[in-house]
Design an enzyme around this catalytic site. Sequence first.
Site, PDB file in Angstrom:
ATOM      1  N   MET A 159      41.968  28.808  77.317  1.00  0.00           N
ATOM      2  CA  MET A 159      42.436  27.416  77.406  1.00  0.00           C
ATOM      3  C   MET A 159      41.541  26.573  78.328  1.00  0.00           C
ATOM      4  SD  MET A 159      44.868  27.472  75.332  1.00  0.00           S
ATOM      5  CE  MET A 159      45.684  25.889  75.567  1.00  0.00           C
ATOM      6  N   HIS A 160      40.427  27.142  78.773  1.00  0.00           N
ATOM      7  CA  HIS A 160      39.513  26.438  79.689  1.00  0.00           C
ATOM      8  C   HIS A 160      38.407  25.773  78.880  1.00  0.00           C
ATOM      9  CE1 HIS A 160      36.669  25.712  82.902  1.00  0.00           C
ATOM     10  NE2 HIS A 160      37.484  26.235  83.795  1.00  0.00           N
ATOM     11  N   ASN A 187      30.285  36.749  92.585  1.00  0.00           N
ATOM     12  CA  ASN A 187      30.886  35.501  92.106  1.00  0.00           C
ATOM     13  C   ASN A 187      32.105  35.172  92.959  1.00  0.00           C
ATOM     14  OD1 ASN A 187      30.918  33.489  89.681  1.00  0.00           O
ATOM     15  ND2 ASN A 187      33.056  34.073  89.988  1.00  0.00           N
ATOM     16  N   GLU A 188      32.057  34.031  93.609  1.00  0.00           N
ATOM     17  CA  GLU A 188      33.197  33.520  94.376  1.00  0.00           C
ATOM     18  C   GLU A 188      33.838  34.598  95.257  1.00  0.00           C
ATOM     19  OE1 GLU A 188      35.890  31.448  91.725  1.00  0.00           O
ATOM     20  OE2 GLU A 188      34.631  29.678  91.836  1.00  0.00           O
ATOM     21  N   GLU A 211      40.553  33.061  79.717  1.00  0.00           N
ATOM     22  CA  GLU A 211      40.214  31.656  79.931  1.00  0.00           C
ATOM     23  C   GLU A 211      40.074  30.876  78.627  1.00  0.00           C
ATOM     24  OE1 GLU A 211      36.899  31.791  82.683  1.00  0.00           O
ATOM     25  OE2 GLU A 211      38.253  32.198  84.360  1.00  0.00           O
ATOM     26  N   TRP A 225      43.822  27.342  84.992  1.00  0.00           N
ATOM     27  CA  TRP A 225      44.440  28.130  86.062  1.00  0.00           C
ATOM     28  C   TRP A 225      45.386  27.365  86.976  1.00  0.00           C
ATOM     29  CZ3 TRP A 225      42.572  25.614  90.227  1.00  0.00           C
ATOM     30  CH2 TRP A 225      41.273  25.093  90.172  1.00  0.00           C
ATOM     31  N   GLU A 281      29.373  25.463  89.340  1.00  0.00           N
ATOM     32  CA  GLU A 281      30.319  25.333  88.228  1.00  0.00           C
ATOM     33  C   GLU A 281      31.005  23.978  88.355  1.00  0.00           C
ATOM     34  OE1 GLU A 281      33.051  28.625  88.122  1.00  0.00           O
ATOM     35  OE2 GLU A 281      31.467  30.115  88.353  1.00  0.00           O
TER      36      GLU A 281
HETATM   37  C1  GAL Z   1      35.771  29.975  88.725  1.00  0.00           C
HETATM   38  C2  GAL Z   1      35.043  31.237  88.342  1.00  0.00           C
HETATM   39  C3  GAL Z   1      34.642  31.264  86.888  1.00  0.00           C
HETATM   40  C4  GAL Z   1      35.787  30.803  86.040  1.00  0.00           C
HETATM   41  C5  GAL Z   1      36.210  29.446  86.480  1.00  0.00           C
HETATM   42  C6  GAL Z   1      37.316  28.840  85.656  1.00  0.00           C
HETATM   43  O1  GAL Z   1      36.598  30.191  89.814  1.00  0.00           O
HETATM   44  O2  GAL Z   1      33.899  31.410  89.127  1.00  0.00           O
HETATM   45  O3  GAL Z   1      34.263  32.558  86.526  1.00  0.00           O
HETATM   46  O4  GAL Z   1      36.829  31.708  86.137  1.00  0.00           O
HETATM   47  O5  GAL Z   1      36.675  29.526  87.799  1.00  0.00           O
HETATM   48  O6  GAL Z   1      37.679  27.579  86.153  1.00  0.00           O
END
Ligand code: GAL
Length: 644
Positions: free
Chosen positions: A362-363, A140-141, A360, A320, A312
Amino acid sequence: MLGVCYYPEHWPEAWWAEDARRMRELGITFVRIGEFAWSRMVPSRGQYDWGWLDRAMDTLAAAGLKIVLGTPTATPPKWLMDEHPEIAPYDADGRVRGFGSRRHYSFSSAIYRQESARIVQAMAQRYGTHPGLAGWQTDNEYGCHDTVLSWGEVDLQAFRGWLRERYQSPDQLNEAWGAAFWSMEVTSFDQVALPTLTVTEPNPAARLDFWRFQSSQVASYNRMQCEIIRQHSPGRWITHNFMGFFNEFDHWALSPDLDFASWDSYPIGFVERFPFSEAERVAWHDTSHPDIAPFHHDLYRGVGRGRFWVMEQQPGPVNWAPWNPVPARGMVRLWTFEALAHGAETVSYFRWRQAPFAQEQMHAGLNLPNLQELSAGGREVAVAARELAGLGRLPESEQAPVAIVYDYEAHWIAAIQPQGADFRYYELAFRWYEAIRRLGLDVDFVAPGDSLAGYRLVLVPSLPIVSDAAEQAFAAAPGVVAFGPRSGSKTRHFAIPDGLPPGPLRRLLDCRVLEVASLRPGVRQALSGAITGHAERWREYMETGGEVLARFDDDGGAALIANGHFHYLACWPDGAALTGLVALLARKAGLGVTSLPEAVRMRRRGGLSFVFNYGTTAWCAPFSAPPVMGSPDVPARGLSVWRS
Ligand code: GAL
């Protein structure tokens, strides 16, 4: 064409079937799972627990969803880190970056590669032919949270091995790095140290090699995962989810191993990440800047050799960035169509439901935390899904008339030796992209050395190292080509080329750069001629036998030159100079342009023309026929689509 990221391990099993049913109801086809769930798959050494994942896969597939399975290697579990603490990465100050969040591994750890191979193989064997499985996401990323460059013992040992192979003898290494300078010579590869924690600046050639080495570690680590997956999962595709404004490794090097690229689009979060002015940040705070997502769609369509996904998509506020506004109403829908207009095959939202716990919380997600209830973003997705169904199958993207040559080493070189504190490669490339897109033109991104056949206009914002392949591709380019500052200014060993910059490009450009000046904020130099405006940040002093199209006002020095269809711009242009430059080049290339307002952009996909309006007032688009979707006055925070 729509997908969503889902974490069955975050929710009671009793919810899964209903979640899956509601995903389908919303118009979602793909569901990505698994990418952080290592501790659930393998709670302790040798103890595998696949039961929950079997049931999750079966439940999702039974609802008609197609599954994207992520390998969980971004999150090595605690038992593994306790067994092998040497897996952990180190920061440039030599401090360990430990367990407790994610990405706590070094790409150079041989043990971590073994352990990764083991979990990837176990997953691929178990699920590789599952009827619900569409394809794979590796890890992932890569590189997120600053994890490409690691500065520990395993990195040092691997770096020495890489250098040994590349240079064969210490003498050749010394020669390449110019190590006679400051008594830096070594007599054995074992004497090489990591280029960090030095009294003052370490050798730039050593830093560039260290960056190249770490970049190649990312590529080989990814290749290792891909090879295992392909063995056990025939007929399934593999992708990786790349990031926005991220240049720490050479993304082009991963494309041969992937079936297509994907990337994670957080348009509002990136407003805070990119070095915009404060005024721009305020202006775009809840819509994003209208080139941020498109820049990356076009870049990753290139990296994916014509194919990409958004893996995503931001569905609401993220957690973040320093500030995390709610997107202006309409933007989640707009971003969805925008990605598709740029050629995305699928737009997948992060995430299905907001997590009420952990980092996360607050996401936003498409659903409110703990509930089976759509969020504001989720409701926009419902609208977009219905409209998409009405639009039918979208045509294929065609080759754009304009290419931007994008180079990761260019970023590393400017970062290693900026010479002017605000010379940032990706910022320059973004501004060139913005300027050409304001003319209503579509853009492809290509790697240096790729064929430039079929492009009417080729933009090279800056390319310090010009390889033989790149030079040949430029020489063979049929269209108008424009190079920006510092192009051809370095050899592959980070030295000034014989005969001076622009090095190998001198054959095409007939000029020599004799001096460069970086300009502090507030200092500008006026230029005029075929374009007018100012140099800011950077100005070069050159001599040329070519045609001078614009000169600096103060001393009459050449600012923009042409030699046949090749051009060189000897500065970092301000907005006016850049706007003038792209208009001039488009005219020379014979491209029809439409000058767009700040907040409006266009993009063609096959026979469809999409117009996107990030602004607060409707914009009357210059089409005579009625649109096939939307209205002739493209609404604020909305879009219209024409058949062309
Ligand atoms: C991305 C990541 C996800 C999640 C997301 C939140 O960078 O792949 O797992 O953290 O950000 O915005």
